[in-house]
Design a protein around this motif. Structure first.
Motif, mmCIF file in Angstrom:
data_model
loop_
_atom_site.group_PDB
_atom_site.id
_atom_site.type_symbol
_atom_site.label_atom_id
_atom_site.label_comp_id
_atom_site.label_asym_id
_atom_site.label_seq_id
_atom_site.Cartn_x
_atom_site.Cartn_y
_atom_site.Cartn_z
ATOM 1 N N VAL A 30 0.951 -1.215 -0.026
ATOM 2 C CA VAL A 30 0.072 0.048 0.053
ATOM 3 C C VAL A 30 0.942 1.200 0.092
ATOM 4 C CG1 VAL A 30 -1.819 1.300 1.375
ATOM 5 C CG2 VAL A 30 -1.656 -1.373 1.550
ATOM 6 N N GLY A 31 0.628 1.935 -0.875
ATOM 7 C CA GLY A 31 1.285 3.515 -0.996
ATOM 8 C C GLY A 31 0.547 4.680 -0.273
ATOM 9 N N ARG A 32 1.153 5.285 0.278
ATOM 10 C CA ARG A 32 0.878 6.468 1.155
ATOM 11 C C ARG A 32 -0.470 6.410 2.177
ATOM 12 N NH1 ARG A 32 0.527 9.967 -4.722
ATOM 13 N NH2 ARG A 32 2.565 8.986 -5.145
ATOM 14 N N ASN A 33 0.038 5.239 3.044
ATOM 15 C CA ASN A 33 -0.898 4.919 4.049
ATOM 16 C C ASN A 33 -0.969 5.694 5.400
ATOM 17 O OD1 ASN A 33 -3.538 3.939 4.613
ATOM 18 N ND2 ASN A 33 -2.502 1.938 5.300
ATOM 19 N N PHE A 51 -2.935 0.647 -4.217
ATOM 20 C CA PHE A 51 -2.088 -0.603 -4.148
ATOM 21 C C PHE A 51 -0.967 -0.762 -5.376
ATOM 22 C CE2 PHE A 51 -6.144 -1.496 -2.152
ATOM 23 C CZ PHE A 51 -5.670 -2.118 -1.042
ATOM 24 N N PHE A 52 0.117 -1.468 -5.078
ATOM 25 C CA PHE A 52 0.998 -2.129 -5.851
ATOM 26 C C PHE A 52 1.557 -3.308 -5.436
ATOM 27 C CE2 PHE A 52 3.580 0.537 -3.090
ATOM 28 C CZ PHE A 52 4.753 -0.089 -2.640
ATOM 29 N N SER A 53 2.422 -4.012 -6.236
ATOM 30 C CA SER A 53 2.985 -5.165 -5.964
ATOM 31 C C SER A 53 4.496 -5.622 -6.195
ATOM 32 C CB SER A 53 1.842 -6.404 -6.557
ATOM 33 O OG SER A 53 2.340 -6.646 -7.771
ATOM 34 N N LYS A 54 4.933 -6.596 -5.359
ATOM 35 C CA LYS A 54 6.330 -6.796 -5.918
ATOM 36 C C LYS A 54 6.294 -8.389 -6.423
ATOM 37 C CE LYS A 54 8.348 -4.110 -2.059
ATOM 38 N NZ LYS A 54 9.618 -3.559 -2.195
ATOM 39 N N PRO A 55 7.344 -8.868 -6.982
ATOM 40 C CA PRO A 55 7.445 -10.156 -7.305
ATOM 41 C C PRO A 55 7.726 -11.137 -6.033
ATOM 42 C CG PRO A 55 8.816 -8.849 -8.703
ATOM 43 C CD PRO A 55 8.165 -8.137 -7.629
ATOM 44 N N ILE A 193 -0.207 -11.887 1.082
ATOM 45 C CA ILE A 193 0.259 -10.940 2.287
ATOM 46 C C ILE A 193 0.202 -9.400 1.653
ATOM 47 C CG2 ILE A 193 1.772 -12.594 2.995
ATOM 48 C CD1 ILE A 193 4.263 -10.933 1.901
ATOM 49 N N ILE A 194 -0.048 -8.364 2.629
ATOM 50 C CA ILE A 194 -0.104 -7.116 2.491
ATOM 51 C C ILE A 194 0.911 -6.257 3.335
ATOM 52 C CG2 ILE A 194 -1.734 -5.270 2.208
ATOM 53 C CD1 ILE A 194 -4.104 -6.911 1.970
ATOM 54 N N TYR A 195 1.716 -5.615 2.650
ATOM 55 C CA TYR A 195 2.614 -4.525 3.176
ATOM 56 C C TYR A 195 1.751 -3.422 3.354
ATOM 57 C CZ TYR A 195 6.997 -7.201 2.431
ATOM 58 O OH TYR A 195 7.951 -7.888 2.763
ATOM 59 N N THR A 196 1.479 -3.146 4.589
ATOM 60 C CA THR A 196 0.305 -1.906 4.846
ATOM 61 C C THR A 196 0.625 -0.474 4.826
ATOM 62 O OG1 THR A 196 0.445 -2.233 7.099
ATOM 63 C CG2 THR A 196 -1.192 -3.643 5.959
ATOM 64 N N GLY A 197 1.877 -0.161 4.306
ATOM 65 C CA GLY A 197 2.420 1.045 4.038
ATOM 66 C C GLY A 197 3.273 1.526 5.194
#
Ligand code: ZN
Length: 228
Positions: A30-33, A51-55, A193-197
């Motif tokens: 999550v960007g800018r949270n 949202f964006f994602s990573k490999p 999984i979610i990296y929440t910012g």
């Protein structure tokens, strides 16, 4: 086999969750949270979660290892983040504790110069966020409830000095909103999984830096950086 059973994790004696990185499916971020972080990079506070994602190739455990990161692609920033893991597909209306089974503290490494250049051209920023070792994860812990996490802080120490600290109650979009929005826009299933910012305080890393991740003042992961 039912997906919720496939990703059920064994609880180790000391209260951590054993999670094999190879079982992780989508890595959302999550960007800018956090309002202060959006401001520190000169960005507007968003009106919807971004949202964006990573490999999955970028995933790596903070288990004391030495991490190799690009030394010839400009500035690298750390972003320390609360990371949630889904045990089952998102279902609207289900209590979050039945969807999220564990959490970790992670580092979303970012090639900041490259990201700015790509953004200014209107290009996707994937290569600035998705390189090898760009998605660090601490040990995972059982996710009991939002309330159990709201009063605790996560932090990053660089070479023994605290450089970043955050708390999920300062998020612009809370965990329930993130789950609903991510599910609607992209799909959310067991193993994601979610990296929440990141909160404010992102900063630069250099060759030889020692990074320690903390949850509730306990050290739960560490890495040493080598730039090559
Ligand atoms: Zn981030």
């Amino acid at each position: 086999m039912d997906a919720s059973k496939r990703f059920k994790h064994t609880l180790k004696r000391e209260g951590t969750v054993k999670l094999n990185l190879a079982s992780i499916r989508n890595v959302y971020c999550v960007g800018r949270n956090y309002a202060l972080h959006a401001a520190e990079l000169g960005n507007q506070k968003p009106s919807n979660p971004m949202f964006f994602s990573k490999p999955t190739h970028s995933l790596v455990k903070a288990d004391g290892r030495t991490l190799s990161l690009p030394g010839d692609r400009g500035l690298i920033h750390y972003e320390t983040e609360f990371v949630i893991h889904l045990a089952r597909p998102y279902v609207e209306g289900l209590p979050i504790e039945q969807i999220v089974d564990s959490f970790a503290i992670g580092i979303d490494f970012t090639l900041r110069d490259e990201q700015e250049q790509l953004k200014s051209k209107g290009y996707p920023w994937l290569v600035a966020k998705g390189f090898r070792n760009a998605a660090v994860l601490s040990t995972f812990f059982p996710f009991d409830s939002i309330d159990a996490c709201r009063d605790k802080e996560f932090s990053l120490h660089k070479n023994g000095v605290q450089v970043q600290v955050g708390c999920i109650r300062d998020m612009i979009f809370d965990l329930r909103t993130l789950l609903r929005s991510c599910s609607q826009q992209l799909g959310l299933d067991a193993g994601d999984i979610i990296y929440t910012g990141t909160p404010s305080g992102v900063g630069e890393i250099a060759d030889g830096d020692q990074l320690h991740l903390f949850w509730d003042q306990k050290n739960i992961g560490d890495v040493r950086i080598t730039l090559s």
